[in-house]
Scaffold this active site. Sequence first.
Site, mmCIF file in Angstrom:
data_model
loop_
_atom_site.group_PDB
_atom_site.id
_atom_site.type_symbol
_atom_site.label_atom_id
_atom_site.label_comp_id
_atom_site.label_asym_id
_atom_site.label_seq_id
_atom_site.Cartn_x
_atom_site.Cartn_y
_atom_site.Cartn_z
ATOM 1 N N ASN A 110 0.872 -1.177 0.000
ATOM 2 C CA ASN A 110 0.000 0.000 0.000
ATOM 3 C C ASN A 110 0.907 1.224 0.000
ATOM 4 O OD1 ASN A 110 -2.218 1.471 2.526
ATOM 5 N ND2 ASN A 110 -1.871 2.039 0.420
ATOM 6 N N GLY A 111 0.742 2.084 -1.008
ATOM 7 C CA GLY A 111 1.583 3.278 -1.096
ATOM 8 C C GLY A 111 2.154 3.428 -2.491
#
Length: 467
Positions: A110-111
């Site tokens: 995530n990111g």
Amino acid sequence: MSETPGEACGVFGIYAPSQRVAPLIYFGLFALQHRGQESAGISTSDGRTVTVFKDMGLVSQVFDEANLAGLDGHLGIGHTRYSTTGSSLWANAQPIHRQAGHTSVALAHNGNLTNTRRLADTLGLAGETSDSALMVEAIARRIDDERSDSRGLEKAMLEVLPTFEGAFSLVVMDQGRIIGARDPFGFRPLCLGEVPGGGWVLASETAALDLVGARFKREVEAGEMVVIDANGVRSMRPFASSDPRLCLFEYVYFARPDSRLHGQTVHAARRRMGSILAAEHPADADVVVPVPESGIPAAQGFSQSSGIAYADGLVKNRYVGRTFIEPSQLMRDRGIRLKLNPIPETLEGKRVVLVDDSIVRGSTTRQLVAMVRQAGAAEVHLRVSSPPYRWPCFYGMDTSDQSTLIAARMTVEEIRLHLGADSLGYLSLPGLLAATEADGFCTACLSGDYPTRVPVEVSKYVLEGTR
Ligand code: SF4
């Protein structure tokens, strides 16, 4: 948010020695569906073999009893994806799996990395478009270099993580352990929960812990790596330093209202945003109407603080929701009509305070204001529970093209005219920060203050766009 610029992804991991974890990961992903709707995937291990199943679509579309039955084992990870780098393709669905000698590595991210190009050059993979694929490649190569070491994955991550720049909350696994890690700024959230009866869970949001019956223990800290295996949980610090800068938009929009950040529900913080907004930008009006669903807590706070009655004036079609596979502008433009319908009885002849949590591009907000007027509203006073979104995000929100951001091109008065509202008020940055009752945030898209280096060509663009 009446228009959805891409969102962060959702990650989940579980180590539970006495259970088959695939159904639990499935439920965990269900709770994280709001963070990404393009693809979903699960990988599990029975201690010997890592199995992966992933596909395009919602969690409920990707998984059924038959394919969940094929995912055996007591540890595993899962992912729901919204593409921020790498296009919306099956090949970019996660978890991403690589074999490194005898070690099977699967990774969910995530990111968004900000040094993708340099990383690709270093690895000799210039054609690789997904930062997540580059991460797993870097880890797998390091394991290959250290094949004789039984701590393969753990040691490789300790060495490789400091070469990644930007935003990454990761869950990674091999045959025998799961590992969670957050970048030194902790842009994206990651929490740790305990499974009653034995075991541990990692999840983007606490709401996912609730759904699998896990107890919240703590947030994984910025710059921390936690290894979960038969020996329990161990904490490590792969980075030289850390400087917590959680994405402020987790509070404004990304996170579920029932999730907890900094020890409090996101819902409570959003109510305070509305309350402060009412004090900063009062309105002479008859009714406060939220843009459902993310505008609801702020509208409640606005109503409570101002004394103006709260009413549902827009209904969300829950069965359309965020089901769009392609995050194209065309779909976004159509989205508002598919998603929201006005209730004329609530709006007719009324001076309406319309509360939304943010305006990014403005195109659907304009349609929304027109729709409320057509339904009979006498006046539309737009109130936004975050400051103008002026700078692009490089940490996981899909707004890297600044030319699409309405507040980067127009003043607040120009935006009001463009949207066709009678008045427009944005919550100030100090007001928003006060509403969180916490500190240590990234505010880059609102302030231009980037915690990391951002791509050079974009820095120049940002400076030119600064007003
Ligand atoms: Fe969040 Fe904005 Fe920072 Fe991106 S730039 S991480 S959206 S606060």
